[in-house]
Design a protein around this motif. Structure first.
Motif, PDB file in Angstrom:
ATOM      1  N   ASP A 214       6.387  53.485  50.068  1.00 29.19           N
ATOM      2  CA  ASP A 214       4.854  53.557  48.751  1.00 29.19           C
ATOM      3  C   ASP A 214       5.658  53.410  47.204  1.00 29.19           C
ATOM      4  OD1 ASP A 214       3.464  53.784  50.872  1.00 29.19           O
ATOM      5  OD2 ASP A 214       2.660  55.413  50.581  1.00 29.19           O
ATOM      6  N   GLY A 215       7.001  53.314  46.941  1.00 24.89           N
ATOM      7  CA  GLY A 215       7.208  54.040  45.339  1.00 24.89           C
ATOM      8  C   GLY A 215       7.661  52.332  44.547  1.00 24.89           C
ATOM      9  N   SER A 216       7.531  53.257  43.171  1.00 29.86           N
ATOM     10  CA  SER A 216       7.077  52.227  42.384  1.00 29.86           C
ATOM     11  C   SER A 216       9.010  51.155  42.328  1.00 29.86           C
ATOM     12  CB  SER A 216       7.208  52.414  40.959  1.00 29.86           C
ATOM     13  OG  SER A 216       8.069  53.826  40.624  1.00 29.86           O
ATOM     14  N   PHE A 217       9.930  52.358  42.428  1.00 25.79           N
ATOM     15  CA  PHE A 217      11.137  51.300  42.895  1.00 25.79           C
ATOM     16  C   PHE A 217      10.871  50.747  43.712  1.00 25.79           C
ATOM     17  CE2 PHE A 217      15.601  50.656  44.331  1.00 25.79           C
ATOM     18  CZ  PHE A 217      16.082  50.438  43.510  1.00 25.79           C
ATOM     19  N   THR A 218      10.698  49.945  45.162  1.00 28.11           N
ATOM     20  CA  THR A 218      10.307  49.599  45.294  1.00 28.11           C
ATOM     21  C   THR A 218       9.658  47.920  45.512  1.00 28.11           C
ATOM     22  OG1 THR A 218      10.719  51.039  48.084  1.00 28.11           O
ATOM     23  CG2 THR A 218       9.624  48.992  48.471  1.00 28.11           C
ATOM     24  N   ALA A 219       8.424  49.275  44.579  1.00 34.55           N
ATOM     25  CA  ALA A 219       7.608  47.864  44.465  1.00 34.55           C
ATOM     26  C   ALA A 219       8.295  46.899  43.276  1.00 34.55           C
ATOM     27  CB  ALA A 219       6.462  47.980  43.522  1.00 34.55           C
ATOM     28  N   GLN A 220       8.742  46.888  42.654  1.00 32.38           N
ATOM     29  CA  GLN A 220       9.738  46.557  41.680  1.00 32.38           C
ATOM     30  C   GLN A 220      11.262  45.241  42.129  1.00 32.38           C
ATOM     31  OE1 GLN A 220      11.515  48.529  38.278  1.00 32.38           O
ATOM     32  NE2 GLN A 220       9.737  49.528  38.096  1.00 32.38           N
ATOM     33  N   LEU A 221      11.435  46.575  43.228  1.00 33.09           N
ATOM     34  CA  LEU A 221      12.322  45.429  44.106  1.00 33.09           C
ATOM     35  C   LEU A 221      12.700  44.336  44.946  1.00 33.09           C
ATOM     36  CD1 LEU A 221      16.024  46.257  44.860  1.00 33.09           C
ATOM     37  CD2 LEU A 221      14.854  47.309  46.911  1.00 33.09           C
ATOM     38  N   ILE A 222      11.133  44.524  45.427  1.00 33.06           N
ATOM     39  CA  ILE A 222      10.565  43.656  45.992  1.00 33.06           C
ATOM     40  C   ILE A 222       9.322  42.445  45.437  1.00 33.06           C
ATOM     41  CG2 ILE A 222      11.199  45.034  48.335  1.00 33.06           C
ATOM     42  CD1 ILE A 222       7.565  45.199  49.001  1.00 33.06           C
ATOM     43  N   GLY A 223       9.228  42.778  44.706  1.00 29.91           N
ATOM     44  CA  GLY A 223       7.486  41.881  44.142  1.00 29.91           C
ATOM     45  C   GLY A 223       8.583  40.794  43.675  1.00 29.91           C
ATOM     46  N   VAL A 224       7.627  39.718  43.093  1.00 28.06           N
ATOM     47  CA  VAL A 224       8.302  38.861  42.481  1.00 28.06           C
ATOM     48  C   VAL A 224       8.264  39.052  40.530  1.00 28.06           C
ATOM     49  CG1 VAL A 224       7.230  36.094  41.490  1.00 28.06           C
ATOM     50  CG2 VAL A 224       7.627  37.502  44.269  1.00 28.06           C
ATOM     51  N   ASN A 225       8.750  38.733  40.206  1.00 24.27           N
ATOM     52  CA  ASN A 225       8.375  38.743  38.379  1.00 24.27           C
ATOM     53  C   ASN A 225       7.379  38.740  38.024  1.00 24.27           C
ATOM     54  OD1 ASN A 225      10.968  40.867  38.759  1.00 24.27           O
ATOM     55  ND2 ASN A 225      12.370  39.351  37.570  1.00 24.27           N
ATOM     56  N   THR A 226       7.198  39.306  36.947  1.00 24.72           N
ATOM     57  CA  THR A 226       6.056  38.007  36.432  1.00 24.72           C
ATOM     58  C   THR A 226       6.356  37.218  35.392  1.00 24.72           C
ATOM     59  OG1 THR A 226       6.053  39.333  34.448  1.00 24.72           O
ATOM     60  CG2 THR A 226       4.250  40.197  35.927  1.00 24.72           C
ATOM     61  N   ASP A 227       7.468  37.335  35.132  1.00 26.24           N
ATOM     62  CA  ASP A 227       8.156  35.617  34.648  1.00 26.24           C
ATOM     63  C   ASP A 227       8.419  34.031  34.819  1.00 26.24           C
ATOM     64  OD1 ASP A 227       8.250  37.758  32.004  1.00 26.24           O
ATOM     65  OD2 ASP A 227      10.202  37.534  32.408  1.00 26.24           O
ATOM     66  N   LEU A 228       8.439  35.059  36.812  1.00 27.20           N
ATOM     67  CA  LEU A 228       8.809  33.752  37.618  1.00 27.20           C
ATOM     68  C   LEU A 228       7.248  33.436  37.515  1.00 27.20           C
ATOM     69  CD1 LEU A 228      10.571  35.250  39.745  1.00 27.20           C
ATOM     70  CD2 LEU A 228      11.051  33.639  37.799  1.00 27.20           C
ATOM     71  N   ARG A 229       5.764  34.341  37.360  1.00 26.85           N
ATOM     72  CA  ARG A 229       4.682  33.306  38.248  1.00 26.85           C
ATOM     73  C   ARG A 229       3.949  32.489  36.509  1.00 26.85           C
ATOM     74  NH1 ARG A 229       2.390  35.712  42.716  1.00 26.85           N
ATOM     75  NH2 ARG A 229       3.684  37.211  43.699  1.00 26.85           N
ATOM     76  N   ASP A 230       5.032  32.366  35.942  1.00 24.14           N
ATOM     77  CA  ASP A 230       4.326  32.170  34.066  1.00 24.14           C
ATOM     78  C   ASP A 230       3.563  30.862  34.224  1.00 24.14           C
ATOM     79  OD1 ASP A 230       3.828  30.995  31.858  1.00 24.14           O
ATOM     80  OD2 ASP A 230       4.685  32.906  30.946  1.00 24.14           O
ATOM     81  N   ASP A 231       2.745  29.973  33.767  1.00 27.30           N
ATOM     82  CA  ASP A 231       2.090  28.845  34.365  1.00 27.30           C
ATOM     83  C   ASP A 231       2.958  28.232  33.667  1.00 27.30           C
ATOM     84  OD1 ASP A 231       0.362  29.672  35.703  1.00 27.30           O
ATOM     85  OD2 ASP A 231      -1.354  29.805  33.859  1.00 27.30           O
ATOM     86  N   SER A 232       3.651  28.313  32.547  1.00 27.01           N
ATOM     87  CA  SER A 232       4.910  27.407  31.921  1.00 27.01           C
ATOM     88  C   SER A 232       5.651  27.457  32.769  1.00 27.01           C
ATOM     89  CB  SER A 232       5.215  28.053  30.684  1.00 27.01           C
ATOM     90  OG  SER A 232       6.079  29.198  30.412  1.00 27.01           O
ATOM     91  N   VAL A 233       6.521  27.464  33.805  1.00 28.25           N
ATOM     92  CA  VAL A 233       7.852  27.691  34.056  1.00 28.25           C
ATOM     93  C   VAL A 233       7.279  26.062  35.894  1.00 28.25           C
ATOM     94  CG1 VAL A 233       9.116  28.448  36.211  1.00 28.25           C
ATOM     95  CG2 VAL A 233       8.723  29.462  33.715  1.00 28.25           C
ATOM     96  N   GLN A 234       7.086  25.756  35.308  1.00 32.79           N
ATOM     97  CA  GLN A 234       7.352  24.207  36.212  1.00 32.79           C
ATOM     98  C   GLN A 234       8.308  24.337  37.677  1.00 32.79           C
ATOM     99  OE1 GLN A 234       4.037  22.004  36.142  1.00 32.79           O
ATOM    100  NE2 GLN A 234       4.299  23.325  34.602  1.00 32.79           N
ATOM    101  N   LYS A 235       9.500  24.164  36.988  1.00 32.27           N
ATOM    102  CA  LYS A 235      10.550  24.330  38.434  1.00 32.27           C
ATOM    103  C   LYS A 235      11.015  25.716  37.738  1.00 32.27           C
ATOM    104  CE  LYS A 235       9.392  21.210  41.016  1.00 32.27           C
ATOM    105  NZ  LYS A 235       9.501  20.668  42.219  1.00 32.27           N
ATOM    106  N   PHE A 236      12.168  27.114  38.439  1.00 29.15           N
ATOM    107  CA  PHE A 236      13.062  27.720  38.482  1.00 29.15           C
ATOM    108  C   PHE A 236      14.238  27.217  38.311  1.00 29.15           C
ATOM    109  CE2 PHE A 236      10.893  29.949  41.804  1.00 29.15           C
ATOM    110  CZ  PHE A 236       9.998  30.968  40.848  1.00 29.15           C
ATOM    111  N   SER A 237      14.007  27.346  37.102  1.00 29.78           N
ATOM    112  CA  SER A 237      15.817  27.689  36.260  1.00 29.78           C
ATOM    113  C   SER A 237      16.990  27.905  37.835  1.00 29.78           C
ATOM    114  CB  SER A 237      16.451  28.114  35.332  1.00 29.78           C
ATOM    115  OG  SER A 237      16.134  30.104  35.188  1.00 29.78           O
ATOM    116  N   ALA A 238      18.010  27.548  37.567  1.00 38.92           N
ATOM    117  CA  ALA A 238      19.375  28.547  38.618  1.00 38.92           C
ATOM    118  C   ALA A 238      19.352  29.595  38.066  1.00 38.92           C
ATOM    119  CB  ALA A 238      20.641  27.983  37.916  1.00 38.92           C
ATOM    120  N   GLY A 239      18.895  30.780  37.480  1.00 38.98           N
ATOM    121  CA  GLY A 239      19.020  31.973  37.162  1.00 38.98           C
ATOM    122  C   GLY A 239      17.794  32.506  37.648  1.00 38.98           C
TER     123      GLY A 239
END
Length: 435
Positions: A214-239
């Protein structure tokens, strides 16, 4: 932004290119870090052990080096007087002019931490038994949970033993002996009570898993970064792809790891681990009882030599044999009232101790309560696993089984090995998210 488009951003070609460019120098660097030979590790273990025994004696018992110098080498007193500056200077010189041995010095200096964080986990890994891991964790949990009582009571017990051995004050000796008697009675009562009481370790496991899930650390650890959900990202870069794979791996490991922990706790419950822990507790109680009653009888003898009848002055070993709970046939015979009362107590505690030990192995009450507590803990951990599974589906829009297939396609070998190892030890369909 939908999760479907999240997976459409994953390009396996980007991952393959990253692996081809990152796979070169590891072999060369690996050859430079050769493991130490066995004789070197053994030697460092002995040196580290002796060094920290010396430190413990120096800090807690008496000034060992000053005693040795004053008794055997008075000419070396100047070294004792300026030892801080000498030791500090030598340490600096060794770090500056011995590049290849710095790790050796750190190994010896932090030897207790090496034992706790490396040797014990390594031993448990070689043992290949999660029951052994739970036994160690149970002991650690009990140590922390009862730290205040154990620290205070055992310190006073050691202080009492020291006073009995070194002081000539009758009052101090009598009070120390009285404390040791009270200490042993309380210790015996606590040992018997904790032997039939459900372990605090079981409920602590459920609280730990729930707080982690239930901890916030676990939520950050397993969740998808908001930057990766950005509409401007069509394909993930290597990083970005590496970040996504790390999040995905952590999420699957956490979800499956919770069920793995619940299953191992079930195995621990049905094993003989509880009896083993109780056997060690009773063995410790027995040894402490011998020491306590030996000190008490020694005190009685020192305060009044006519308290016992004997042919020649008894040694400490003879007093210890007399103080055994089964010490029949001793050359000592109690005469005074205090010596007789202590002997009666020993004769009563002996059979009582044996009866308690036998009862521990045949009584069903603890097993029933232990099963109930463990079942509640396991079900609570499973519920935490089901909640993690649900969060995983909401976050990634696929099941953990599908995510494992994706990790295989993405070439995440480390996470797959850990997940496969856990799944290989679980029964089929165990922890399928149903709770």
């Amino acid at each position: 932004m939908s999760s479907t488009s999240l997976w459409s951003k994953v390009d396996l070609a980007v991952r393959n290119e990253t692996e081809s460019t990152a796979g070169g120098p590891s072999a060369a660097s690996g050859s430079a870090n050769k493991p130490w030979p066995g004789w070197k590790v053994w030697t460092l273990n002995v040196i580290g052990f002796l060094l920290w025994v010396y430190v413990a004696i120096k800090l807690l018992v008496f000034d060992l080096d000053s005693y040795v110098v004053s008794e055997h080498a008075p000419w070396g007193q100047v070294v004792i007087d300026y030892k801080f500056f000498i030791i500090t200077g030598l340490a600096i010189l060794m770090l500056l002019f011995s590049k290849g041995r710095r790790l050796v010095y750190l190994y010896v200096t932090f030897f207790p931490l090496v034992v706790i964080f490396w040797k014990i986990p390594k031993w448990l890994y070689r043992f290949k038994s999660w029951i052994a891991v739970f036994i160690v964790l149970n002991a650690a949990t009990s140590f922390v949970h009862h730290f205040k009582f154990n620290a205070v009571s055992r310190f006073l017990a050691l202080l009492s033993l020291v006073l009995i051995g070194v002081t000539e004050n009758d009052v101090a000796m009598a009070l120390s002996a009285a404390y040791l008697g009270i200490y042993f009675i309380i210790l015996m009562a606590r040992t018997m009570w904790f032997a039939i009481k459900p372990s605090h370790f079981l409920s602590a496991q459920q609280k730990l898993v729930k707080s982690l899930s239930d901890g916030s650390f676990t939520a950050q650890l397993i969740g998808v970064n908001t930057d990766l959900r950005d509409d401007s990202v069509q394909k993930f870069s290597a990083g970005q792809l590496s970040t996504f794979i790390a999040n995905l791996s952590n999420a699957v490991l956490m979800s499956k790891g919770v069920y793995f922990w619940a299953y191992q706790l079930e195995k621990y419950r049905t094993s003989a681990a509880a009896l083993i822990v109780s056997a060690f507790s009773y063995a410790s109680l027995y040894l402490q009882g011998i020491v306590a009653f030996t000190a008490i009888n020694y005190t009685i003898l020192q305060l009044d030599s006519d308290s016992f009848k004997y042919q020649s002055a008894p040694s400490v070993i003879q007093i210890a044999y007399y103080s055994l709970f089964t010490g029949a046939g001793s050359s000592l015979t109690p005469v005074s009232a205090s010596a007789t009362v202590v002997k009666i107590a020993i004769n009563v505690i002996g059979p009582l101790f044996l009866a308690a030990l036998v009862t521990q192995f045949v009584i069903s009450r603890r097993q029933v309560e232990q099963d109930l507590a463990a079942s509640e803990a396991v079900e609570g951990i499973k519920r935490a696993g089901a909640a993690l599974e649900l969060r995983f589906r909401e976050e990634y829009d696929i099941s953990t089984e599908e995510a494992i297939d994706w990790l295989g396609q993405l070439g995440e070998s480390f996470a797959l090995k850990a997940i496969s190892s856990m799944l290989g030890k679980l029964p089929p369909d165990y922890g399928n998210g149903s709770g």
